[in-house]
Design an enzyme around this catalytic site. Structure first.
Site, PDB file in Angstrom:
ATOM      1  N   GLU A 152      98.554  14.361  15.093  1.00 14.06           N
ATOM      2  CA  GLU A 152      97.990  15.212  14.112  1.00 14.06           C
ATOM      3  C   GLU A 152      96.527  15.053  13.761  1.00 14.06           C
ATOM      4  O   GLU A 152      95.976  14.730  12.822  1.00 14.06           O
ATOM      5  CB  GLU A 152      98.768  15.156  12.878  1.00 14.06           C
ATOM      6  CG  GLU A 152     100.186  15.674  12.871  1.00 14.06           C
ATOM      7  CD  GLU A 152     100.916  15.479  11.457  1.00 14.06           C
ATOM      8  OE1 GLU A 152     101.937  16.343  11.471  1.00 14.06           O
ATOM      9  OE2 GLU A 152     100.717  14.640  10.835  1.00 14.06           O
TER      10      GLU A 152
HETATM   11  C1  NGO Z   1     104.885  14.381  10.724  1.00  9.30           C
HETATM   12  C2  NGO Z   1     103.621  13.695  10.162  1.00  9.30           C
HETATM   13  C3  NGO Z   1     103.754  12.794   9.090  1.00  9.30           C
HETATM   14  C4  NGO Z   1     104.612  13.228   7.794  1.00  9.30           C
HETATM   15  C5  NGO Z   1     105.824  13.620   8.492  1.00  9.30           C
HETATM   16  C6  NGO Z   1     106.713  14.387   7.400  1.00  9.30           C
HETATM   17  C7  NGO Z   1     104.367  12.698  12.251  1.00  9.30           C
HETATM   18  C8  NGO Z   1     104.577  11.973  13.293  1.00  9.30           C
HETATM   19  N1  NGO Z   1     103.343  13.017  11.472  1.00  9.30           N
HETATM   20  O1  NGO Z   1     105.254  13.395  11.465  1.00  9.30           O
HETATM   21  O2  NGO Z   1     102.238  12.165   8.730  1.00  9.30           O
HETATM   22  O3  NGO Z   1     104.694  12.563   7.015  1.00  9.30           O
HETATM   23  O4  NGO Z   1     105.684  14.649   9.638  1.00  9.30           O
HETATM   24  O5  NGO Z   1     107.881  14.712   7.848  1.00  9.30           O
END
Ligand code: NGO
Length: 551
Positions: A346
């Protein structure tokens, strides 16, 4: 079946298991020596073990019973550590002395820890022969003995987990088990960045997971809300960046010494710590501590919310690479395991070109410090080494186009760790009524988190593409261990089974009663697990119907 009739059925099964008959043992010990005692036999009912062993056979004849005479016998010094850990566990609840002794012979109440198992058992495989003539636990490596002990614990009454002395009897049914894992990596991830958890909490999380043969503890050490590991060259990461958490609490961090203590504790339990330093996104805490890591040199405000994807290290600044090298060098030096997780998820505030350039660099740095890279799925969109791992976490499955990143990993011969959010994210709500958790990947009740296969979840993968599974607990909504454990259990046990047990023969109908048998054990251990109504918990089991609040 309604919850009520499930429960009635379960009670009947429990009654069967508890029905003890007395039989006389005449055949001598497990290696053919003369009998020493008479022992009770447990009436036939399949012992309920999670994860399900590869093969488990009930044996005729009497049960094994721990007594004040029980000794743990080792014939090889490499077995001593596991025997000592086992002795500590057994002494606490039985009150028996349970000495660990060197010796060639063992008797009807003893447990032999043998390391003369064939190489075909691998490092983690074991055989376990339990009957009135003693227990023989055999492995090829000490690690296999440790995994076997987890099975032996589950053959004994749940009270064996008690921290204080309880009354016996301490019988385990006569069985012959041969077991080894399906996947090499069976992980549990704990996010200590969104809410901080201290060393003792982490040890407890690890101990509970190890009971289900988890062998990787992935610590998500850094995120927008907090930096949790001391880096000597960049001290403000923790003294400034470690000072808060979601909701604005006090946060916290591990000194290098404390982190080393976690690593050591884990290693004694044959669990490898995989540290995650999430870069280039998810770095707001680092940026507040060192504004020179931002492109305009201005410190961003502290972040105590739960949104993601807004922060980035300045990929074009030279200082970023000095930072990266220092951090990875120190983390690598503190971490004996071969893997280092660099997040990579992300990074929406990083341009595509910058992301590619940064990940190419991160790959070199990790390798330069002697480690193999692990990253969330997005890293597979950049060139990586075949011995790097991509951790798949999206909700998408089947042949959904969003699964293409998993294929991008397989195409470059990386292997996958499967943590699909719609199955293995322990932070998803069980039901819409849950107070805790999020639901971006849907609602994930206990059955949903169990009912999947790590290889077929994404169409077109082959077994060789998957290195293992991991249950991930993000802690945006979990501010106490009671809340963490409510989210983790029972689901963590199911994901662990997906990682250990053979794919064939697995079904919810087979799993649910075995899972139910964990309830009394968790109750003794003080785990505030979610009492999912789909599971036939035995009468008298604890658990919580709604999320517990506070510690
Ligand atoms: C995503 C995000 C995290 C969040 C999570 C919550 C990943 C790999 N990046 O998973 O920052 O905490 O969802 O479910």
């Amino acid at each position: 079946m309604s919850g009520l009739s499930w429960r009635a059925g379960a009670a009947a099964i429990t009654g069967l298991v508890l029905a003890v008959t007395v039989a006389v043992e005449r055949a001598g010990d497990a290696e053919g020596r003369a009998p020493r005692t008479e022992a009770p036999a447990v009436a036939a009912a399949a012992p309920r073990i999670v994860p399900a062993p590869v093969s488990l056979q009930r044996r005729p004849g009497p049960a094994f019973t721990l007594t004040p005479q029980t000794r743990l016998v080792v014939r090889d010094r490499r077995a001593t550590g596991v025997a000592e850990l086992t002795a500590v566990l057994l002494r606490r609840s039985t009150g028996y002395p349970v000495p660990v002794t060197d010796g060639a012979s063992y008797g009807g109440h003893d447990v032999l820890f043998a390391l003369d198992g064939p190489a075909s058992l691998g490092d983690e495989g074991y055989t376990l022969a339990v009957h009135g003539r003693g227990v023989r636990l055999t492995a090829h490596a000490a690690e296999g003995l440790f995994r076997g002990v987890q099975t032996l614990r589950q053959l004994l009454p749940g009270r064996i987990e008690s921290a204080t002395v309880r009354p016996g009897p301490w019988a385990a049914p006569a069985v012959a088990i041969t077991d080894r894992p399906r996947f090499a990596w069976r992980g549990a991830m704990l996010d200590v960045a969104r809410h901080f958890y201290g060393v003792d909490d982490v040890k407890r999380y690890l101990d509970l997971a190890a009971l289900y043969k988890v062998n990787v503890l992935h610590l998500h050490l850094t995120d927008d809300q907090g930096w949790r590991l001391e880096i000597e060259k960049w001290p403000r990461l923790t003294t400034v960046g470690g000072r808060t958490e979601v909701g604005g609490g006090r946060g916290g961090y591990y000194t290098q010494e404390q982190y080393t203590e976690i690593v050591r504790y884990a290693a004694a339990r044959y669990v490898t710590v995989v540290p995650e330093i999430d870069i280039p996104g998810h770095t707001n805490a680092a940026l507040t501590a060192y504004p020179e890591l931002t492109c305009d040199g201005t410190a961003p405000p502290v972040h105590t919310g739960i949104d993601v994807g807004f922060s980035s290290l300045c990929v074009r600044a030279g200082v970023t690479y000095r930072f990266l090298d220092d951090v990875i060098r120190e983390v690598a030096a503190l971490t004996p395991g071969r893997y280092l997780h660099v997040g990579g998820d992300e990074a929406y505030d990083t341009s595509r070109a910058d992301y590619k350039a940064f990940m190419a660099h991160a790959r070199q740095v990790v390798r330069g410090h002697g480690k193999r890279l692990v990253g969330w799925t997005q890293v597979a969109t950049t060139p990586q080494d075949p011995d790097s791992l991509a951790q798949y976490y999206h909700a998408a499955h089947g042949d959904d186009p969003r699964t293409k990143w998993a294929h991008a990993a397989a195409d470059q011969h990386m292997k996958l760790i499967m943590s699909p959010a719609a199955r293995a994210y322990l932070d998803m709500k069980y039901t819409a009524a849950d107070r805790l958790g999020t639901d971006w990947a849907g609602l994930v009740d206990t059955r949903t988190s169990y009912d999947w296969d790590p290889v077929t979840f994404i169409a077109g993968l082959s077994p060789g593409d998957v290195h293992g599974v991991e249950a991930a607990l993000w802690t945006e909504t979990a501010a106490s261990m009671a809340e963490v454990e409510y989210l983790a259990y029972p689901r963590l046990a199911g994901v662990a089974e997906r990682g250990w047990s053979p794919a064939t023969g697995r079904s919810w109908a087979d799993y649910a009663p075995r899972l139910a048998a964990q309830g009394p054990r968790w109750t003794v251990l003080g785990v505030r697990f979610h009492r999912d109504p789909a599971v036939p918990w035995p009468a008298g089991t604890g658990g919580e119907t709604t999320a517990p609040s506070g510690g």
